[in-house]
Design a protein around this motif. Structure first.
Motif, PDB file in Angstrom:
ATOM      1  N   TYR A  81      60.558  41.622 137.601  1.00 32.99           N
ATOM      2  CA  TYR A  81      59.364  40.791 137.721  1.00 32.99           C
ATOM      3  C   TYR A  81      58.370  41.119 136.610  1.00 32.99           C
ATOM      4  CZ  TYR A  81      60.993  39.142 142.251  1.00 32.99           C
ATOM      5  OH  TYR A  81      61.731  38.560 143.244  1.00 32.99           O
ATOM      6  N   ALA A  82      58.202  42.391 136.315  1.00 30.53           N
ATOM      7  CA  ALA A  82      57.295  42.794 135.235  1.00 30.53           C
ATOM      8  C   ALA A  82      57.811  42.300 133.887  1.00 30.53           C
ATOM      9  CB  ALA A  82      57.119  44.312 135.221  1.00 30.53           C
ATOM     10  N   ARG A  83      59.103  42.431 133.656  1.00 31.58           N
ATOM     11  CA  ARG A  83      59.691  41.938 132.399  1.00 31.58           C
ATOM     12  C   ARG A  83      59.536  40.428 132.285  1.00 31.58           C
ATOM     13  NH1 ARG A  83      63.666  45.365 133.861  1.00 31.58           N
ATOM     14  NH2 ARG A  83      65.061  43.664 134.480  1.00 31.58           N
ATOM     15  N   THR A  84      59.803  39.733 133.381  1.00 33.85           N
ATOM     16  CA  THR A  84      59.662  38.274 133.378  1.00 33.85           C
ATOM     17  C   THR A  84      58.214  37.884 133.101  1.00 33.85           C
ATOM     18  OG1 THR A  84      61.509  38.008 134.916  1.00 33.85           O
ATOM     19  CG2 THR A  84      59.943  36.184 134.776  1.00 33.85           C
ATOM     20  N   ALA A  85      57.283  38.582 133.728  1.00 30.85           N
ATOM     21  CA  ALA A  85      55.864  38.301 133.505  1.00 30.85           C
ATOM     22  C   ALA A  85      55.490  38.526 132.041  1.00 30.85           C
ATOM     23  CB  ALA A  85      54.996  39.164 134.418  1.00 30.85           C
ATOM     24  N   ASP A  86      55.974  39.601 131.456  1.00 27.70           N
ATOM     25  CA  ASP A  86      55.688  39.876 130.038  1.00 27.70           C
ATOM     26  C   ASP A  86      56.250  38.775 129.143  1.00 27.70           C
ATOM     27  OD1 ASP A  86      54.390  42.225 130.692  1.00 27.70           O
ATOM     28  OD2 ASP A  86      56.091  43.522 130.184  1.00 27.70           O
ATOM     29  N   GLU A  87      57.481  38.350 129.422  1.00 29.09           N
ATOM     30  CA  GLU A  87      58.111  37.302 128.620  1.00 29.09           C
ATOM     31  C   GLU A  87      57.367  35.969 128.775  1.00 29.09           C
ATOM     32  OE1 GLU A  87      62.147  37.327 129.972  1.00 29.09           O
ATOM     33  OE2 GLU A  87      62.557  39.279 129.058  1.00 29.09           O
ATOM     34  N   LEU A  88      57.003  35.632 130.010  1.00 26.50           N
ATOM     35  CA  LEU A  88      56.269  34.396 130.247  1.00 26.50           C
ATOM     36  C   LEU A  88      54.901  34.437 129.588  1.00 26.50           C
ATOM     37  CD1 LEU A  88      57.223  33.665 133.952  1.00 26.50           C
ATOM     38  CD2 LEU A  88      57.825  32.291 131.954  1.00 26.50           C
ATOM     39  N   GLU A  89      54.219  35.566 129.688  1.00 30.06           N
ATOM     40  CA  GLU A  89      52.911  35.727 129.042  1.00 30.06           C
ATOM     41  C   GLU A  89      53.023  35.439 127.552  1.00 30.06           C
ATOM     42  OE1 GLU A  89      48.991  36.797 127.871  1.00 30.06           O
ATOM     43  OE2 GLU A  89      49.763  36.308 129.852  1.00 30.06           O
ATOM     44  N   ARG A  90      54.010  36.027 126.929  1.00 31.74           N
ATOM     45  CA  ARG A  90      54.208  35.859 125.484  1.00 31.74           C
ATOM     46  C   ARG A  90      54.439  34.384 125.132  1.00 31.74           C
ATOM     47  NH1 ARG A  90      56.945  39.966 125.092  1.00 31.74           N
ATOM     48  NH2 ARG A  90      58.976  39.147 125.665  1.00 31.74           N
ATOM     49  N   GLU A  91      55.266  33.714 125.900  1.00 30.89           N
ATOM     50  CA  GLU A  91      55.588  32.315 125.619  1.00 30.89           C
ATOM     51  C   GLU A  91      54.413  31.393 125.946  1.00 30.89           C
ATOM     52  OE1 GLU A  91      58.242  31.439 123.873  1.00 30.89           O
ATOM     53  OE2 GLU A  91      58.699  33.584 123.828  1.00 30.89           O
ATOM     54  N   ILE A  92      53.697  31.664 127.025  1.00 33.60           N
ATOM     55  CA  ILE A  92      52.498  30.887 127.363  1.00 33.60           C
ATOM     56  C   ILE A  92      51.465  31.045 126.255  1.00 33.60           C
ATOM     57  CG2 ILE A  92      50.509  30.807 128.944  1.00 33.60           C
ATOM     58  CD1 ILE A  92      52.559  31.454 131.220  1.00 33.60           C
ATOM     59  N   TYR A  93      51.260  32.268 125.822  1.00 30.19           N
ATOM     60  CA  TYR A  93      50.301  32.534 124.746  1.00 30.19           C
ATOM     61  C   TYR A  93      50.676  31.769 123.476  1.00 30.19           C
ATOM     62  CZ  TYR A  93      47.544  34.858 121.215  1.00 30.19           C
ATOM     63  OH  TYR A  93      46.691  35.089 120.174  1.00 30.19           O
ATOM     64  N   LYS A  94      51.956  31.815 123.110  1.00 32.79           N
ATOM     65  CA  LYS A  94      52.401  31.143 121.884  1.00 32.79           C
ATOM     66  C   LYS A  94      52.179  29.633 121.969  1.00 32.79           C
ATOM     67  CE  LYS A  94      56.648  32.624 121.249  1.00 32.79           C
ATOM     68  NZ  LYS A  94      57.932  33.215 120.827  1.00 32.79           N
ATOM     69  N   ARG A  95      52.489  29.025 123.110  1.00 32.66           N
ATOM     70  CA  ARG A  95      52.273  27.576 123.267  1.00 32.66           C
ATOM     71  C   ARG A  95      50.784  27.263 123.206  1.00 32.66           C
ATOM     72  NH1 ARG A  95      56.843  29.310 123.923  1.00 32.66           N
ATOM     73  NH2 ARG A  95      58.679  28.002 123.993  1.00 32.66           N
ATOM     74  N   GLY A  96      49.984  28.090 123.862  1.00 28.74           N
ATOM     75  CA  GLY A  96      48.536  27.879 123.828  1.00 28.74           C
ATOM     76  C   GLY A  96      47.986  27.998 122.422  1.00 28.74           C
ATOM     77  N   LEU A  97      48.454  28.979 121.697  1.00 24.96           N
ATOM     78  CA  LEU A  97      48.024  29.168 120.312  1.00 24.96           C
ATOM     79  C   LEU A  97      48.385  27.939 119.474  1.00 24.96           C
ATOM     80  CD1 LEU A  97      46.797  31.298 118.357  1.00 24.96           C
ATOM     81  CD2 LEU A  97      49.137  32.039 117.900  1.00 24.96           C
ATOM     82  N   ALA A  98      49.615  27.457 119.632  1.00 28.38           N
ATOM     83  CA  ALA A  98      50.056  26.279 118.876  1.00 28.38           C
ATOM     84  C   ALA A  98      49.250  25.033 119.254  1.00 28.38           C
ATOM     85  CB  ALA A  98      51.542  26.041 119.110  1.00 28.38           C
ATOM     86  N   LEU A  99      48.771  24.978 120.502  1.00 30.29           N
ATOM     87  CA  LEU A  99      47.956  23.849 120.950  1.00 30.29           C
ATOM     88  C   LEU A  99      46.479  24.029 120.611  1.00 30.29           C
ATOM     89  CD1 LEU A  99      49.600  23.241 124.437  1.00 30.29           C
ATOM     90  CD2 LEU A  99      49.534  21.605 122.534  1.00 30.29           C
ATOM     91  N   GLY A 100      46.140  25.180 120.049  1.00 27.97           N
ATOM     92  CA  GLY A 100      44.745  25.443 119.700  1.00 27.97           C
ATOM     93  C   GLY A 100      43.873  25.798 120.887  1.00 27.97           C
ATOM     94  N   LEU A 101      44.488  26.327 121.948  1.00 29.15           N
ATOM     95  CA  LEU A 101      43.710  26.691 123.134  1.00 29.15           C
ATOM     96  C   LEU A 101      42.870  27.933 122.888  1.00 29.15           C
ATOM     97  CD1 LEU A 101      46.215  26.277 126.113  1.00 29.15           C
ATOM     98  CD2 LEU A 101      44.372  24.756 125.442  1.00 29.15           C
TER      99      LEU A 101
END
Length: 111
Positions: A7-27
């Motif tokens: 669960y911790a690994r999944t959360a870390d991976e999801l955080e990274r991917e959410i952050y990257k999408r947000g960054l690309a969207l200019g959030l």
């Protein structure tokens, strides 16, 4: 409890991917108004809507669809871990968008 480390690994991976999408969207993860609007869109976007976004040739729509899909995985991860008594959460992007989702959900329920 070592069997629940995924669960911790999944959360870390999801955080990274959410952050990257947000960054690309200019959030801006501190812009609660924009995050709440995006959260409202995510909550009202049914599976067919997400697939349409994911298949879009428009980059921002595709990124938005990816963010919405990752959000569903985030919520599923939290739900599954909570069912066995494990509190799972990600980093700043996860928490900011999670808060916006919670607030948008409350607003939708109240109306």
């Amino acid at each position: 409890m070592s069997g629940f480390g995924h669960y911790a690994r999944t959360a870390d991976e999801l955080e990274r991917e959410i952050y990257k999408r947000g960054l690309a969207l200019g959030l801006d993860w501190d812009d609660q108004a924009r995050l709440r609007e995006l959260a409202r869109q995510a909550l009202s976007c049914k599976p067919g809507c997400v697939m349409k976004l994911l298949r879009s040739p428009i980059r921002t729509e595709k990124l938005t669809g990816e963010l919405f899909a990752l959000t569903e995985l985030m919520l599923d991860t939290m739900r599954q871990s909570a069912q066995i008594g494990v509190h799972t959460h990600g980093g700043p992007a996860w928490k900011a968008f999670g808060k916006a989702l919670y607030e948008a959900s409350d607003a939708i329920s109240s109306s």
